[in-house]
Design an enzyme around this catalytic site. Sequence first.
Site, PDB file in Angstrom:
ATOM      1  N   HIS A 222       0.813  -1.214   0.000  1.00 54.44           N
ATOM      2  CA  HIS A 222       0.000   0.000   0.000  1.00 54.44           C
ATOM      3  C   HIS A 222       0.852   1.273   0.000  1.00 54.44           C
ATOM      4  CE1 HIS A 222      -3.526   2.469   1.632  1.00 54.44           C
ATOM      5  NE2 HIS A 222      -3.982   1.900   0.538  1.00 54.44           N
ATOM      6  N   LYS A 224       3.297   4.358  -1.272  1.00 54.38           N
ATOM      7  CA  LYS A 224       3.307   5.218  -2.460  1.00 54.38           C
ATOM      8  C   LYS A 224       4.584   6.051  -2.415  1.00 54.38           C
ATOM      9  CE  LYS A 224      -1.446   5.117  -1.318  1.00 54.38           C
ATOM     10  NZ  LYS A 224      -1.680   3.701  -1.236  1.00 54.38           N
ATOM     11  N   ASP A 229      17.147  10.075  -8.509  1.00 49.63           N
ATOM     12  CA  ASP A 229      18.515  10.611  -8.552  1.00 49.63           C
ATOM     13  C   ASP A 229      19.086  11.008  -7.199  1.00 49.63           C
ATOM     14  OD1 ASP A 229      18.418  10.264 -11.271  1.00 49.63           O
ATOM     15  OD2 ASP A 229      18.268  12.391 -11.778  1.00 49.63           O
ATOM     16  N   HIS A 400      -9.267  11.191   0.539  1.00 44.30           N
ATOM     17  CA  HIS A 400      -8.368  10.031   0.591  1.00 44.30           C
ATOM     18  C   HIS A 400      -7.099  10.328   1.379  1.00 44.30           C
ATOM     19  CE1 HIS A 400      -5.745   6.822  -1.332  1.00 44.30           C
ATOM     20  NE2 HIS A 400      -6.812   6.134  -1.012  1.00 44.30           N
ATOM     21  N   LYS A 402      -4.368  10.834   4.282  1.00 45.47           N
ATOM     22  CA  LYS A 402      -4.064  10.137   5.534  1.00 45.47           C
ATOM     23  C   LYS A 402      -3.098  11.025   6.328  1.00 45.47           C
ATOM     24  CE  LYS A 402      -4.203   6.784   2.036  1.00 45.47           C
ATOM     25  NZ  LYS A 402      -5.540   6.370   2.090  1.00 45.47           N
ATOM     26  N   ASP A 407      -1.279  19.618  17.909  1.00 44.96           N
ATOM     27  CA  ASP A 407      -0.837  20.877  18.523  1.00 44.96           C
ATOM     28  C   ASP A 407      -0.190  21.823  17.525  1.00 44.96           C
ATOM     29  OD1 ASP A 407      -1.770  19.910  20.913  1.00 44.96           O
ATOM     30  OD2 ASP A 407       0.197  19.313  21.676  1.00 44.96           O
TER      31      ASP A 407
END
Length: 482
Positions: A222, A224, A229, A400, A402, A407
């Site tokens: 899952h 991404k 370079d 979508h 996450k 604070d």
Amino acid sequence: MSIVTWLLISLLVINTLGAIFTVLRSVRDISTTWAWLLVLLFLPGLGFLIYLFAGRRLSAKKMRLIQAAVAKGSAAFVQLQKRANAHGRLLPTADLTPAAQELINLFLNTARAPVLTNKSVQLYYDGPKKFAALFEDIAKATDYIYVEYYTIYNDALGNQLRDLLIQKAQAGVRVRVLYDAWGSMGASARWWRPLVVAGGQAETYFSSKHLFLDFRLNYRLHRKLVIIDDAIGYIGGFNVGDQYVSRAKKFGFWRDTHLRVMGNTVMALKIQFTSDWNATVSQGQLPYPNRPLAVDQPTSQNAMQIVASGPESSGQQIKAGYVKLITSATKTVWIQTPYLIPDETVYDALMTAALAGIDVRVMIPNMPDHPFIFRATQYYAAQLTAVGVKIYHYQKGFLHAKTMVVDDRLASVGSANLDIRSFKLNFEANAFIYDPTVAHQLTVAFEHDLVESLRLTPKMIAEQSHWLHFKQRFSRLLSPIL
């Protein structure tokens, strides 16, 4: 009794005994055990077919491969941290709060995650801008391009990425692509063949020659990540496909969050990709990076740790980080997640914070992409509302992202949802950020999204139909395996 009756009773007894044996033969937590027993007992025959694809654990061979790669990756992380410690300016401590230092220590001990600084961190909230930047960076690559996504669709955006990678491979740039077979349905080996012909490589995470017999619906890649370079890294929530640039009518506007990083953290991202790649391929493995770190970067600006978690470890490192963030809050905990299915530990942390007077806000989508998960999310949203957590339904499109901001100083951005699957079953990666400037940017983005959101109230929950409440409670029973 008739023969038919005896036959039905015998089949039910066999199904019950088989269900008990199947579930208890593997050590699981009690909630997962009961969830699978529910499926196997109430769906005779069909339940075992579902379990065949979604309930089996990783094979011992694959688990050994993962653990061996993770061990080598951990050793590389330790060396990276030693190189950071060799330059006192690279490890920010004096300017960090006690809560930040405790979180850093947690990840050093549980994930061997070095804390590193960067020259710049750029946040992206919508697909077109994120992919415009990514494609521009790929076009400028001269040495290598490493790509790792859960989803790379065979559609307009996916083809645009593939064709660009083909061009770079033809120009002599080393191109490596790692993707999830289930999440990237349509992006077959045949679809990737032009890249291979051009000199690149594309692999599914733990592909099998015997897909039907060895297929596991759980345990998805899952993460991404993109690394270019040794200079640029990407990590966050966006996958590759038309829906992620708001071209899908079903979802409309796609709201997500992704990071573009330039600096020492790129080495941590590279180590993570190398570990995942080497766990997948037997030939063409990559060397772990060992280059010097930059010493001209600010002490406390843009500091972060890249933390990975997966089913090969019982530590649930990202979940532990979420809990630590929540429990360290003194004023605010603001969360965005498409799926709200917390286990007892996370639920208790959210509840305790809200009851202690902390401003706890959770923003979730107002539309489903998976019906059972959406109903379970609704269930927990109602339960958390009852204990003082403020739940907001994002109205503009599909949320979508996450993210977690505490604070207005500490933050997390990555691939891990606030759900049991992300904690235990998926291979995830998050950036935990110690820069108040970046945290404030995420706070401002949350406030902007509040304008497009509707707060859930007890009155709204009370007005929901009995049928909807039943679907929510039933989905909640399945939450450990959703």
